[in-house]
Write an enzyme that holds these catalytic residues in place. Structure first.
Site, mmCIF file in Angstrom:
data_model
loop_
_atom_site.group_PDB
_atom_site.id
_atom_site.type_symbol
_atom_site.label_atom_id
_atom_site.label_comp_id
_atom_site.label_asym_id
_atom_site.label_seq_id
_atom_site.Cartn_x
_atom_site.Cartn_y
_atom_site.Cartn_z
ATOM 1 N N ASP A 41 -7.978 -7.530 -0.003
ATOM 2 C CA ASP A 41 -7.074 -7.779 1.118
ATOM 3 C C ASP A 41 -7.818 -7.324 2.742
ATOM 4 O O ASP A 41 -8.874 -6.506 2.462
ATOM 5 C CB ASP A 41 -5.957 -6.979 1.020
ATOM 6 C CG ASP A 41 -6.154 -5.529 1.476
ATOM 7 O OD1 ASP A 41 -6.734 -4.750 0.749
ATOM 8 O OD2 ASP A 41 -5.967 -5.218 2.968
ATOM 9 N N HIS A 100 -6.576 -21.510 9.411
ATOM 10 C CA HIS A 100 -7.952 -22.111 9.191
ATOM 11 C C HIS A 100 -8.813 -20.783 8.224
ATOM 12 O O HIS A 100 -9.345 -20.941 7.330
ATOM 13 C CB HIS A 100 -9.031 -22.578 10.151
ATOM 14 C CG HIS A 100 -10.327 -22.726 9.705
ATOM 15 N ND1 HIS A 100 -10.647 -23.839 8.906
ATOM 16 C CD2 HIS A 100 -11.398 -21.830 10.039
ATOM 17 C CE1 HIS A 100 -11.953 -23.552 8.774
ATOM 18 N NE2 HIS A 100 -12.365 -22.487 8.957
ATOM 19 N N CYS A 134 -13.082 -28.831 5.394
ATOM 20 C CA CYS A 134 -11.801 -27.927 5.254
ATOM 21 C C CYS A 134 -10.758 -28.971 5.154
ATOM 22 O O CYS A 134 -10.442 -29.752 5.954
ATOM 23 C CB CYS A 134 -11.598 -26.932 6.203
ATOM 24 S SG CYS A 134 -10.197 -25.785 5.982
ATOM 25 N N CYS A 153 -7.965 -28.255 10.658
ATOM 26 C CA CYS A 153 -9.203 -29.305 10.390
ATOM 27 C C CYS A 153 -8.848 -30.773 10.221
ATOM 28 O O CYS A 153 -9.491 -31.425 10.609
ATOM 29 C CB CYS A 153 -9.920 -28.554 9.316
ATOM 30 S SG CYS A 153 -10.895 -27.090 9.745
ATOM 31 N N CYS A 184 -7.420 -27.716 5.626
ATOM 32 C CA CYS A 184 -6.292 -26.969 6.390
ATOM 33 C C CYS A 184 -5.758 -27.923 7.391
ATOM 34 O O CYS A 184 -6.364 -28.826 7.875
ATOM 35 C CB CYS A 184 -6.660 -25.742 6.958
ATOM 36 S SG CYS A 184 -7.561 -25.863 8.504
ATOM 37 N N ASP A 212 0.737 -1.182 -0.138
ATOM 38 C CA ASP A 212 0.115 0.097 -0.143
ATOM 39 C C ASP A 212 0.830 1.159 -0.065
ATOM 40 O O ASP A 212 1.953 1.092 0.099
ATOM 41 C CB ASP A 212 -1.069 0.027 1.137
ATOM 42 C CG ASP A 212 -0.239 -0.090 2.524
ATOM 43 O OD1 ASP A 212 0.979 0.198 2.501
ATOM 44 O OD2 ASP A 212 -0.875 -0.147 3.728
HETATM 45 ZN ZN LIG Z 1 -9.709 -25.454 8.285
#
Ligand SMILES: [Zn+2]
Length: 384
Positions: free
Chosen positions: A263, A332, A301, A306, A303, A90
């Site tokens: 973002d 996550h 999920c 998870c 990730c 930025d």
């Molecule tokens: Zn997750």
């Protein structure tokens, strides 16, 4: 370089690829925020694993500490942070203003007080570009003013005209050809002023555009019509970046209206506060329910959190103030937003985007889908 190729579209929503010096990214995409040269608590390997494509760095923080020269001594942000992919920085202006350290704003630039040692520092369009060239991101932003909400029509008009003059000064000093400079469309929630900002900015013909001046406190019933007005006025063949916006519902509505890049600190910040994002809304890991739940945050999920941990374990970490808790919730939440954009891209490509978005909203909004959201989908679908 900086080619933007649209592969599929559904109304105003589109799937595209954007080529940067450090690799090609696929849009719509969400960009995690690495304020101080780090996405809080998340390593570069983990960013890669959750599907991050481009990381945002903050000029304001990095120019004050460690200073852009130290970042440049590492070859720029990729070397400094050991994240080898594309970056966006930025301009510093928004943070000077939003952190409340600004002392005065003039035609020359802004004078602000460092939050580190209280010293007075000048930030001008020229200085912002000089710092951003040293930080070395693939996409850099024009130095602008983001007026507060609410502000008078006179103030927003004077401000956006000054932002256009600042854009000219940014372009005059920009020397690196391997960085794309995005100007920022301002004008608040006033369509006449948005139209003026577009009219004054479009002739610059940059590699992409940012939509700024939103998500600063205005209601969503005003914000999304301003997004819709902005995307309608921007050229089809350039990426559009909606700054500082990244709640799940904002991503889906923004994508519908033709936004390509987002973002926000939201996924990591809300993770540090103990919240996990799901298709059924946020789970508060500080509440009593998760403490005895033996399932992951989200069965669907992929990730690390998870795949390995129960809600009960993560809730325990949060209550015990163990650092793994906020780290895993941040991880996550980043994966959730990246997966949301992946699902949107798949739906756009398959021709099912609007039915997918409506089904997602039915599950996500517990108290009924709000009018602003339905309107954004409708506008994106019918006014291509
Ligand atoms: Zn997750």
């Amino acid at each position: 370089m900086f080619e933007f190729d649209i592969q599929a579209s559904a109304g105003r929503a589109r799937v595209a690829s954007f080529t940067t010096p450090r690799g090609r990214v696929t849009t719509p995409m969400f960009m995690p925020v690495g304020t101080q040269g780090t996405v809080k608590g998340i390593s570069p390997d983990e960013l890669h694993a959750v599907g991050s494509q481009m990381i945002l760095g903050n000029t304001y923080h990095l120019m004050l500490r460690p200073g852009e020269a130290m970042v440049a001594a590492h070859g720029g942000l990729p070397g400094f942070t050991a994240y080898p992919g594309p970056f966006l920085t930025d301009s510093g202006g928004f943070q000077v203003m939003s952190l409340g350290h600004m002392r005065r704003i003039t035609e020359e630039g802004v004078v602000f007080k460092s939050h580190l040692d209280g010293s007075l520092i000048n930030l001008t369009p020229e200085r912002s570009i000089q710092v951003q060239e040293a930080l070395g991101a693939d996409i850099i932003m024009a130095f602008d003013e983001c007026p507060p909400y609410p502000a008078t029509t006179e103030y927003v008009k004077a401000s956006l005209e000054r932002t256009v003059r600042w854009l000219e000064r940014c372009l005059n000093v920009k020397s690196r050809q391997d960085q794309a400079l995005f100007p920022i469309i301002q004008g608040g929630t006033d369509e006449t002023l948005r139209a003026l900002s577009l009219e004054l900015t479009l002739p610059v013909d940059p590699h992409g555009f940012a939509i700024g001046g939103l998500a600063v406190g205005e209601p969503k019933t005003e914000m999304f019509p301003a997004v819709a007005f902005s995307t309608a006025g921007l050229p089809e063949n350039k990426p559009r970046y909606l700054m500082g916006v990244g709640h799940p519902e904002d991503l889906v509505a923004g994508i519908a209206l033709g936004v390509d890049m987002f973002d926000c600190v939201y996924p990591t910040r809300t993770g540090r506060f103990g919240y996990a994002l799901t298709d059924q809304g946020r789970i508060n890991m500080n509440s009593s329910a998760p403490r005895t739940q033996l399932q992951p945050i989200d069965e669907s999920c992929d990730c690390y959190a998870c795949r390995h941990y129960t809600r009960a374990y993560l809730a325990h970490l949060v209550r015990a103030e163990e650092m793994l808790g906020p780290r895993m919730l941040s991880l996550h939440n980043l994966r959730y937003l990246h997966r949301l954009t992946e699902r949107a891209r798949d739906a756009i490509s398959n021709g099912t985007f609007h039915s997918w978005a409506r089904a997602w909203a039915d599950g996500y909004f517990k108290n009924g889908v709000p009018e602003w959201f339905s309107q954004a989908l409708h506008t994106g679908e019918t006014a291509a």
